[in-house]
Write a protein that holds these residues in place. Structure first.
Motif, PDB file in Angstrom:
ATOM      1  N   GLY A 188       0.893  -1.170  -0.022  1.00  0.00           N
ATOM      2  CA  GLY A 188      -0.109   0.086   0.097  1.00  0.00           C
ATOM      3  C   GLY A 188       1.006   1.430  -0.138  1.00  0.00           C
ATOM      4  O   GLY A 188       2.143   1.364  -0.057  1.00  0.00           O
ATOM      5  N   SER A 189       0.099   2.471   0.007  1.00  0.00           N
ATOM      6  CA  SER A 189       0.790   3.706   0.143  1.00  0.00           C
ATOM      7  C   SER A 189       1.357   3.770   1.423  1.00  0.00           C
ATOM      8  O   SER A 189       0.456   3.244   2.451  1.00  0.00           O
ATOM      9  CB  SER A 189      -0.059   4.847  -0.403  1.00  0.00           C
ATOM     10  OG  SER A 189      -0.287   4.677  -1.622  1.00  0.00           O
ATOM     11  N   ILE A 190       2.532   4.435   1.827  1.00  0.00           N
ATOM     12  CA  ILE A 190       2.876   4.428   3.276  1.00  0.00           C
ATOM     13  C   ILE A 190       3.311   5.741   3.750  1.00  0.00           C
ATOM     14  O   ILE A 190       3.703   6.679   2.593  1.00  0.00           O
ATOM     15  CB  ILE A 190       4.316   3.669   3.280  1.00  0.00           C
ATOM     16  CG1 ILE A 190       3.903   2.349   3.230  1.00  0.00           C
ATOM     17  CG2 ILE A 190       4.943   4.102   4.762  1.00  0.00           C
ATOM     18  CD1 ILE A 190       5.139   1.363   3.071  1.00  0.00           C
ATOM     19  N   VAL A 191       2.909   6.225   4.950  1.00  0.00           N
ATOM     20  CA  VAL A 191       3.186   7.558   5.524  1.00  0.00           C
ATOM     21  C   VAL A 191       3.976   7.126   6.607  1.00  0.00           C
ATOM     22  O   VAL A 191       3.720   6.470   7.606  1.00  0.00           O
ATOM     23  CB  VAL A 191       1.904   8.082   6.097  1.00  0.00           C
ATOM     24  CG1 VAL A 191       2.218   9.410   6.922  1.00  0.00           C
ATOM     25  CG2 VAL A 191       0.990   8.565   5.320  1.00  0.00           C
ATOM     26  N   ASN A 192       5.097   7.604   6.606  1.00  0.00           N
ATOM     27  CA  ASN A 192       6.396   7.281   7.361  1.00  0.00           C
ATOM     28  C   ASN A 192       6.829   8.173   8.493  1.00  0.00           C
ATOM     29  O   ASN A 192       7.293   9.372   8.219  1.00  0.00           O
ATOM     30  CB  ASN A 192       7.690   7.074   6.616  1.00  0.00           C
ATOM     31  CG  ASN A 192       8.903   6.419   7.406  1.00  0.00           C
ATOM     32  OD1 ASN A 192       8.666   6.079   8.622  1.00  0.00           O
ATOM     33  ND2 ASN A 192       9.967   6.294   7.000  1.00  0.00           N
ATOM     34  N   ARG A 193       6.311   8.039   9.626  1.00  0.00           N
ATOM     35  CA  ARG A 193       6.736   8.840  10.905  1.00  0.00           C
ATOM     36  C   ARG A 193       7.025   7.924  11.834  1.00  0.00           C
ATOM     37  O   ARG A 193       6.801   7.588  12.887  1.00  0.00           O
ATOM     38  CB  ARG A 193       5.504   9.609  11.386  1.00  0.00           C
ATOM     39  CG  ARG A 193       4.921  10.368  10.383  1.00  0.00           C
ATOM     40  CD  ARG A 193       5.840  11.681  10.239  1.00  0.00           C
ATOM     41  NE  ARG A 193       5.062  12.950   9.559  1.00  0.00           N
ATOM     42  CZ  ARG A 193       4.976  12.697   8.010  1.00  0.00           C
ATOM     43  NH1 ARG A 193       5.493  11.828   7.427  1.00  0.00           N
ATOM     44  NH2 ARG A 193       4.268  13.789   7.462  1.00  0.00           N
ATOM     45  N   SER A 194       8.155   6.913  11.413  1.00  0.00           N
ATOM     46  CA  SER A 194       8.378   5.791  12.086  1.00  0.00           C
ATOM     47  C   SER A 194       9.206   6.249  13.564  1.00  0.00           C
ATOM     48  O   SER A 194       9.813   7.098  13.671  1.00  0.00           O
ATOM     49  CB  SER A 194       9.385   4.862  11.419  1.00  0.00           C
ATOM     50  OG  SER A 194       9.916   3.812  12.105  1.00  0.00           O
ATOM     51  N   PRO A 195       8.463   5.434  14.674  1.00  0.00           N
ATOM     52  CA  PRO A 195       7.886   4.431  14.584  1.00  0.00           C
ATOM     53  C   PRO A 195       6.416   4.266  14.388  1.00  0.00           C
ATOM     54  O   PRO A 195       5.637   3.448  14.316  1.00  0.00           O
ATOM     55  CB  PRO A 195       8.092   3.574  15.947  1.00  0.00           C
ATOM     56  CG  PRO A 195       8.333   5.031  16.941  1.00  0.00           C
ATOM     57  CD  PRO A 195       8.933   5.746  16.055  1.00  0.00           C
ATOM     58  N   VAL A 196       5.795   5.234  13.804  1.00  0.00           N
ATOM     59  CA  VAL A 196       4.543   5.409  13.606  1.00  0.00           C
ATOM     60  C   VAL A 196       4.506   5.329  12.276  1.00  0.00           C
ATOM     61  O   VAL A 196       5.078   6.013  11.226  1.00  0.00           O
ATOM     62  CB  VAL A 196       3.772   6.709  13.928  1.00  0.00           C
ATOM     63  CG1 VAL A 196       2.360   6.777  13.194  1.00  0.00           C
ATOM     64  CG2 VAL A 196       3.869   7.169  15.348  1.00  0.00           C
ATOM     65  N   VAL A 197       3.764   4.060  11.688  1.00  0.00           N
ATOM     66  CA  VAL A 197       3.848   3.713  10.164  1.00  0.00           C
ATOM     67  C   VAL A 197       2.457   3.673   9.798  1.00  0.00           C
ATOM     68  O   VAL A 197       1.617   3.035  10.443  1.00  0.00           O
ATOM     69  CB  VAL A 197       4.665   2.615   9.948  1.00  0.00           C
ATOM     70  CG1 VAL A 197       4.390   2.196   8.382  1.00  0.00           C
ATOM     71  CG2 VAL A 197       6.069   2.768  10.184  1.00  0.00           C
ATOM     72  N   ILE A 198       1.840   4.265   9.013  1.00  0.00           N
ATOM     73  CA  ILE A 198       0.426   4.226   8.479  1.00  0.00           C
ATOM     74  C   ILE A 198       0.507   3.566   6.918  1.00  0.00           C
ATOM     75  O   ILE A 198       0.969   4.100   6.119  1.00  0.00           O
ATOM     76  CB  ILE A 198      -0.344   5.536   8.332  1.00  0.00           C
ATOM     77  CG1 ILE A 198      -0.037   6.023   9.691  1.00  0.00           C
ATOM     78  CG2 ILE A 198      -1.519   5.534   7.799  1.00  0.00           C
ATOM     79  CD1 ILE A 198      -0.468   7.361   9.768  1.00  0.00           C
ATOM     80  N   GLY A 199      -0.235   2.926   6.771  1.00  0.00           N
ATOM     81  CA  GLY A 199      -0.244   1.791   5.622  1.00  0.00           C
ATOM     82  C   GLY A 199      -1.609   2.180   4.832  1.00  0.00           C
ATOM     83  O   GLY A 199      -2.905   1.905   5.557  1.00  0.00           O
TER      84      GLY A 199
END
Length: 478
Positions: free
Chosen positions: A121-132
């Motif tokens: 999927g498309s990813i929003v990366n604010r690792s450790p917050v990861v949104i798929g």
């Protein structure tokens, strides 16, 4: 819960072997993504695109690459957690798919859904917050658009705050009691995380917040937040309103609040309808006040969810006075008031400098349900003033008569709207002398908003982005 097209699963790949067949640019994008998750990516390819060659040379930010300058084979699947390929033909895709299935390895052939057991999927990366974000492979461009929307909502500093949360979690568990106290800490922490400020490097600052939370809210103490739900659409909620809904134990909501707004609330929150409509049987304000006090004294975090803005004809003043008298903490989250939503929907300014130098919001009826006599009606007759009457449907005829009697021209432009910012929005545009007939023509049970002033002569002449005219019901008089 409704049906899911697929199950969103977050799959740790640290040090795990991934088989990637192909040296193309598309394969390189997948290789970079997998390595960012800490994987050991085994690339099987004789020929390498320059993008892939450069990636293998420079390495990844987290995992590592192993290049095998040969085609993949049955032995390539040994110990692999995932198998991915960029196949040049359906025949090659099918061969890779079958080999992966035989080896018991989940498989994805890039841009070839029939040969995929999982999708990227498309990813929003604010690792450790990861949104798929997944559209189940049917609308990747839509998925990318959703990702861009989410990107604008999440500050880059969120990654630092999320990392800090992991480091202080044990301290929170030790120092604060389970339930409201811990949740209050995380709510305050979240407010900081969304403040655009960078997370502090020194954990002493967060430790101080832990201590302050423990003192500020005991286990038995609740609070109340008055939240503006806006005129209807959930898109008009503020981010702070969404956070309040996500933190609530109990939500007391008006029956004008849209279902899509309530869908944003915490799943565990109890929802209680305390509907208030003019001219109908509804909850008494005193009963609502008593209920808020009772719930807060039981340690509940209560959200009083109101249509529009709580501080504009929302009885917020009475509720705040009662709560403060009981010593209960109360906060207010403003919302988009209906008059602002009306102006936006019509594409006009309520204070256009060529037509109106003042704007007034006026209640359409008094406590007793009559015309409000304490209003400065002579002042409302000023042609340089835009006036918006809230909840004035039943008083429309008397409002127009009174304004005309005070000197307002019968030909003054007026607009009446009901269900503002909702799919069933209705409007009528005409002149002050026909106001009563216009309200009757709408034939709606929704509260109506009446706009009076020269600025409304421009209603409908300006395009409003995102609000096609054909989506709105417009009523005309014969």
């Amino acid at each position: 819960m409704g049906p899911l097209a697929s199950l969103p699963v977050f799959f740790p790949l640290e040090t795990r072997k991934i088989l990637l067949a192909g040296g193309t640019e598309a394969a390189a994008w997948k290789a970079e993504l997998l390595a960012a998750a800490g994987a050991e990516v085994h690339v099987y390819a004789e020929d390498l695109d320059p993008v892939m060659a450069n990636l293998l040379k420079t390495g990844g930010v987290n995992g590592r690459f192993v290049h095998h300058a040969r085609p993949w084979g049955a032995d390539s699947f040994a110990c692999a957690a995932l198998a991915i390929a960029d196949a040049a033909s359906d025949g090659e895709a099918q061969a890779f798919y079958c080999a992966a299935k035989a080896a018991g390895v989940p498989v994805n052939v890039i841009d070839n859904p029939p040969f995929c057991e999982f999708q990227f999927g498309s990813i929003v990366n604010r690792s450790p917050v990861v949104i798929g974000i997944s559209t189940n492979g049917v609308a990747p461009i839509l998925g990318q658009a959703i990702r861009r929307k989410i990107e604008t909502l999440l500050p880059l500093s969120l990654a630092g705050w999320a990392g800090l949360a992991g480091r202080v979690r044990s301290t929170v568990m030790e120092r604060l009691a389970p339930g409201p106290q811990r949740r209050r800490f995380w709510e305050l922490f979240t407010d900081h995380a969304f403040s655009e400020r960078d997370a502090p490097e020194a954990e002493a600052e967060v430790a101080a917040l832990v201590e302050a939370t423990g003192v500020a809210q005991t286990v038995k103490e609740g609070r109340v937040t008055l939240v503006g739900a806006g005129p209807g659409s959930a898109e008009l909620l503020t981010l702070k309103a969404v956070r309040a809904l996500q933190a609530a134990d109990v939500i007391l909501f008006d029956d004008l609040v849209a279902d899509e707004v309530l869908e944003l609330a915490r799943r565990e929150a109890k929802r209680m309808l305390v509907g208030k409509r003019g001219g109908r049987e509804s909850c008494k304000q005193e009963d609502i006040n008593d209920l808020m006090v009772e719930l807060a004294k039981k340690g509940k975090n209560v959200v009083r969810l109101k249509s529009g803005d709580p501080m504009i004809f929302g009885r917020a003043g009475e509720e705040i006075e009662r709560l403060q008298a009981e010593g209960i903490p109360v906060a207010v989250v403003p919302g988009v008031t209906s008059a602002s939503a009306m102006a936006s929907a019509l594409g006009i300014s309520l204070t256009h400098r060529d037509h109106a130098q003042a704007v007034r919001f006026v209640t359409g009826h008094s406590k007793k349900g009559d015309l409000q006599e304490s209003v400065d009606w002579a002042g409302l007759s000023d042609p340089a003033t835009t006036t918006v009457f809230y909840m004035g449907g039943r008083m429309a005829g008397r409002i127009s008569d009174r304004l005309i009697r005070e000197g307002r021209s019968p030909s003054t432009p007026v607009v009446v709207m009901a269900g503002i910012a909702r799919p069933d929005e209705k409007r009528w545009q005409g002149r002050l002398r026909d106001l009563e007939l216009g309200v009757a023509a709408l034939d709606t049970s929704e509260p109506v908003l009446i706009g009076v002033g020269e600025v409304f002569d421009m209603a409908g002449t300006m395009a409003v982005p995102g609000q096609p005219e054909q989506d709105l019901a417009t009523v005309s008089l014969p």
